[in-house]
Design a protein around this motif. Sequence first.
Motif, mmCIF file in Angstrom:
data_model
loop_
_atom_site.group_PDB
_atom_site.id
_atom_site.type_symbol
_atom_site.label_atom_id
_atom_site.label_comp_id
_atom_site.label_asym_id
_atom_site.label_seq_id
_atom_site.Cartn_x
_atom_site.Cartn_y
_atom_site.Cartn_z
ATOM 1 N N TYR A 126 0.842 -1.197 0.000
ATOM 2 C CA TYR A 126 0.000 0.000 0.000
ATOM 3 C C TYR A 126 0.876 1.245 0.000
ATOM 4 N N ARG A 127 0.420 2.218 -0.767
ATOM 5 C CA ARG A 127 1.164 3.478 -0.848
ATOM 6 C C ARG A 127 0.166 4.629 -0.878
ATOM 7 N N GLY A 128 0.507 5.712 -0.189
ATOM 8 C CA GLY A 128 -0.381 6.861 -0.145
ATOM 9 C C GLY A 128 0.367 8.159 -0.369
ATOM 10 N N ARG A 129 -0.352 9.137 -0.879
ATOM 11 C CA ARG A 129 0.193 10.489 -1.053
ATOM 12 C C ARG A 129 -0.747 11.490 -0.411
ATOM 13 N N LEU A 148 0.639 8.091 -8.237
ATOM 14 C CA LEU A 148 0.476 7.469 -6.923
ATOM 15 C C LEU A 148 1.612 6.489 -6.635
ATOM 16 N N PRO A 175 -2.943 -0.528 5.110
ATOM 17 C CA PRO A 175 -3.325 0.874 4.902
ATOM 18 C C PRO A 175 -3.096 1.744 6.139
ATOM 19 N N CYS A 178 0.388 2.875 6.335
ATOM 20 C CA CYS A 178 0.620 3.811 5.240
ATOM 21 C C CYS A 178 0.161 5.220 5.611
ATOM 22 N N ILE A 179 -1.016 5.341 6.201
ATOM 23 C CA ILE A 179 -1.542 6.649 6.588
ATOM 24 C C ILE A 179 -0.683 7.268 7.684
ATOM 25 N N ILE A 190 -5.672 12.022 1.678
ATOM 26 C CA ILE A 190 -4.696 11.011 1.269
ATOM 27 C C ILE A 190 -5.327 10.141 0.198
ATOM 28 N N LEU A 192 -4.892 6.749 -1.310
ATOM 29 C CA LEU A 192 -4.216 5.505 -0.941
ATOM 30 C C LEU A 192 -4.595 4.417 -1.936
ATOM 31 N N HIS A 363 -8.840 9.303 1.730
ATOM 32 C CA HIS A 363 -9.086 9.515 3.155
ATOM 33 C C HIS A 363 -9.051 11.004 3.458
#
Length: 389
Positions: A126-129, A148, A175, A178-179, A190, A192, A363
């Motif tokens: 999982y990856r988030g920005r 992403l 997740p 990640c957050i 975010i 995700l 999110h």
Amino acid sequence: MAVVHFNRTPAGKDLQTTISELTGLPPDAVDIVIEHLTSLWYDAGSDEYRYGDDEPWFVPKSSMAAQLSHAWREMEESLHSDVRYFNPKAQELLDTVFGELSSDCDKEGKPVVIDIGPGTSLTTLYRGRVFQTEKALIDALRSPERLLGPPVAGIGAAGRMNGQGQPAFYGATTPEVCIAEVRPPVDSHIALAAFEVIRPLRLLDLRRLATVELPAGTSLFDATTRSATQRRDFLRTLGNRLSAPVMPELQNRDYLVTQAVADYLAAHRTLNVDGIIYPSAQSRHPDELPAGDNIVLFRKACDVSEAEGSHATAEVSLWEYEEDGPGKWFNPSILFMDQEAPRHEQRSMHPSLSLKKDSIVIHEICAVRYCSKPYPVERVMSFNDRYDG
């Protein structure tokens, strides 16, 4: 002195038990060894024994990592103040520390270099920005495979395991981790997404380094065992060294060492390590099981399928509007377009990751909660306060 004066049981094991367990010799042979050791420990000049007149007891030495720990600190200082690239002191120490990595195992016999990807227990990352404006969020969702995923070469910021402009994929196994790791401000968003690992990858597992053991059958009487034990004890501390929280003001300095380690592992021909898995510092709560782990994939293993090119691959809408009124509500949607990138933008590569197109979740950060440990400040009375009046 507690043993001498208060007749308490000594710590450890007596000499006969110690020799028997170390050697596996029969009792008669153990007696011969003890007799020989006793003669070695006798000093004729003082007419005393090295461990006193009573039979000594022994405990295993807790750690022999001091020598390598000192060398590691010297390497850090050398990278900071002498030579950053092609540093011979760093090269020599990293060869010592990581030279046998492929054959290292933890206390359960599991290798410290693990496989992920197809056919393994770990196939999704999982990856988030974080986005602070609606426009930036929409722009990223229009090209989610590219924006992403990891930044393209030359524009990314420096991180724990990569230098500035050097691509790397920072992700997590859950997740929630990640957050926590992206540390978003309140009222930001975010984006995700889940990425499937589509080819086999090899990761150094810093979690297993904490319990790494010497190879089975290692003899305590082999001259090379001392250096092997020093390395083992140092490896048990290395995970914390590489994954410890770093204050933002000290990132440029403290990331230098972890970046050097990542470069060494990524470029090593025989180790063939694609990345590192390590505990999350941001999501670690006292007295709770870890929520998951962080993963970084080096440049050679961070390409995302369909991320080449600069054209948008999706149409995006964030809001749904009331049909005959001014009302609207946040209801993001995405439509992926079936189109092939122009031939001149295609490039030959072997991607490691593929975006799961139905996994994107936005999110909205409503609040942030901290776990803290308070330390009251004790007021110390001055001399005048104590004796006033």
